[in-house]
Design an enzyme around this catalytic site. Structure first.
Site, PDB file in Angstrom:
ATOM      1  N   THR A   1       0.882  -1.205   0.053  1.00  0.00           N
ATOM      2  CA  THR A   1      -0.215  -0.108   0.189  1.00  0.00           C
ATOM      3  C   THR A   1       0.799   1.229  -0.109  1.00  0.00           C
ATOM      4  O   THR A   1       1.970   1.126   0.701  1.00  0.00           O
ATOM      5  CB  THR A   1      -0.936   0.128   1.282  1.00  0.00           C
ATOM      6  OG1 THR A   1      -0.115   0.316   2.302  1.00  0.00           O
ATOM      7  CG2 THR A   1      -1.820  -1.152   1.382  1.00  0.00           C
ATOM      8  N   ASP A   2       0.307   2.300  -0.524  1.00  0.00           N
ATOM      9  CA  ASP A   2       0.845   3.783  -0.402  1.00  0.00           C
ATOM     10  C   ASP A   2       0.888   3.843   1.157  1.00  0.00           C
ATOM     11  O   ASP A   2      -0.191   3.275   1.714  1.00  0.00           O
ATOM     12  CB  ASP A   2       0.099   4.721  -1.059  1.00  0.00           C
ATOM     13  CG  ASP A   2       1.100   5.942  -1.577  1.00  0.00           C
ATOM     14  OD1 ASP A   2       2.145   5.953  -0.906  1.00  0.00           O
ATOM     15  OD2 ASP A   2       1.017   6.709  -2.397  1.00  0.00           O
ATOM     16  N   ALA A   3       1.331   4.866   1.465  1.00  0.00           N
ATOM     17  CA  ALA A   3       1.226   5.327   3.193  1.00  0.00           C
ATOM     18  C   ALA A   3      -0.149   5.262   3.764  1.00  0.00           C
ATOM     19  O   ALA A   3      -0.746   6.155   3.148  1.00  0.00           O
ATOM     20  CB  ALA A   3       2.178   6.325   3.471  1.00  0.00           C
TER      21      ALA A   3
END
Length: 483
Positions: A255-257
């Protein structure tokens, strides 16, 4: 009662955390020993190559197969060279050059440098097709606006990184290039039919899957035809049906942050976002940059609670942890001295410069750099021509606060070289450039995404396709101003 130890370890095996400062604190090492998948390094973790190597060695002492990730894209997004700017041009510059073999060599050099420091995963390349000139977060991080060109360079970047022993992570799936909002700050929407995604946004991801990328990163963007009101990070239609079944990806979905507003607002916090991402098919959850032991504990508790309540299937979390373990098993830190960038990055940046108009004959110009804010992805990294000028005066101004008359008075009889980033969308930037050009000789150096805008009346328009240290030197050389 405390958490079940087995479930705690299972949940930790899906998390990519962060820690403050140049040395991993005790709590970080303890979490690695307890099963945490790994850490992402940010600029705050980087001082010198020797210090980074010591930090990654300390993490591996806690557990040999710990993942150590970093955002090292070259160009405008660099962690290793955050204090000076990257010695490599970014994707837009490489795309402008159009030499796929050069892209492979640049990414191989970046990969070798990372491997020598003990970094095992590069959260790169950005493979988004930058189809919107107003895109505030992709821009020069993209290889361009043509899907086939972006696809070819994306595959070459994956080959270069992984040939050096560092896992690549193609991002941001299913494509962040058409957005006009920053997912760090809000949830952007890409409201197009699936046919447009397949034609415009998906070819680079298909190319990187075919090239064997070990990881793909999700985008916190809303694509109504697939995700409804939720971000792609929380969508099985995106992560399972599209990425795995249609494109055939078998690696690790990162995932992105999760601390980004595009995720937390939709989920109600980092913990619920972690549960939603796992349920949707994500494997390795990037918690974010501002992480401590308490936040990791909170996320783990949320995951374990969701398992206990039946909101999250145990076999799904076991699958995620297994894919993360497979990624760790593939990566192998080299630990040998990294390459000197030498002339590779600077020569590549020089090849990317595009000039419209006449740059010869600049005599004692005044260099004016327009202030531009950085995105959260870029961080505060030095940029501009300043470090490369030999005896040429430079001033820095804010568009909207300094007008054409003031700049003309400062310049006197000298021509002006006006340097900016994304001038077409900088508030007051276009007006300042064209107002000055109407009464004074001006050469514009665009170090952001040049787009289609060209200022009226300027002597020359110079596009570098990035603002790295290498891009700045290249521009100074082209203008005859370099020391």
């Amino acid at each position: 009662m405390g958490l079940d130890p087995g479930l705690r370890r299972l949940a930790l095996g899906t998390l990519l955390a962060a820690y403050p400062g140049p040395t991993p604190p005790d709590w970080a090492l303890d979490l690695v020993g307890a099963g945490l998948a790994g850490f992402t390094l940010f600029g705050t973790n980087v001082e010198t190559p020797a210090q980074v190597a010591a930090a990654t060695a300390a993490l591996r002492d806690a557990r040999a197969d710990v993942l150590v990730a970093i955002d090292e894209e070259g160009g405008d997004v660099t962690r290793l060279a955050h204090a000076t700017g990257s010695p490599y041009p970014g994707n837009a510059a490489l795309g402008a050059v159009g030499d796929v073999a050069l892209t492979r060599r640049v990414y191989a050099a970046i990969g070798a440098e990372l491997a020598a420091l003990g970094v095992t995963v590069d959260l790169a390349p950005t493979v988004d097709v930058n189809s919107a000139d107003e895109n505030p977060v992709i821009g020069t991080r993209s290889f361009g606006d043509d899907p086939l060109r972006v696809a070819a360079h994306s595959a070459a970047a994956v080959d270069g990184l992984q040939g050096a022993g560092v896992a690549a992570c193609a991002k941001h799936f299913p494509g962040h290039g058409a957005t006009v909002a920053d997912s760090h700050l809000e949830l952007p929407t890409v409201d197009v039919p699936l046919s447009v995604l397949r034609e415009r946004d998906l070819p680079p991801f298909a190319a990187t899957v075919a090239a064997g990328t070990r990881a793909v990163m999700t985008a916190h963007i809303r694509v109504p035809v697939l995700t409804g009101d939720l971000p792609a990070t929380f969508s099985r239609a995106v992560l399972v049906d599209l990425l795995r079944r249609e494109l055939g990806f078998t690696g690790t979905v990162i995932t992105d942050a999760l601390e980004m507003k595009g995720a937390t607002v939709a989920a109600g916090g980092v913990g619920p976002a972690a549960v939603a991402a796992l349920a949707a098919g994500a494997d390795l959850l990037c918690v974010g940059a501002k992480v401590d032991a308490a936040l990791v504990g909170h996320v783990v508790t949320e995951i374990v609670a969701a398992l206990g309540a039946g909101r999250l299937a145990r076999d799904r979390v076991e699958e995620a942890a297994a894919r993360t373990a497979e990624l760790a098993a593939w990566t192998r830190p080299v630990g040998a001295p990294g390459p000197d960038p030498g002339d590779l990055g600077y020569a590549a940046a020089r090849r990317a410069v595009r000039v419209e108009g006449i740059v010869a004959g600049l005599d004692r110009p005044l260099v004016v750099q327009l202030h531009a804010t950085a995105t959260m992805a870029e961080g505060r990294v030095p940029w501009g021509l300043g470090p490369h000028l030999a005896g040429t005066e430079e001033v820095r101004v804010v568009a909207g606060e300094t007008g054409p008359a003031a700049l003309r008075a400062l310049a006197g009889d000298r021509p002006v070289v006006l340097v900016g980033r994304h001038l077409h969308r900088l508030p007051g930037g276009a007006e300042l450039v064209e107002g000055l050009a109407a009464v004074h000789p001006v050469t514009v150096v665009e170090m952001g995404w040049p787009g289609r805008w060209r200022p009226a009346g300027v002597r020359a328009f110079v596009a570098t396709y990035g603002a790295s240290h290498a891009n700045g030197r290249a521009a100074a050389e082209v203008l005859g101003l370099a020391g």
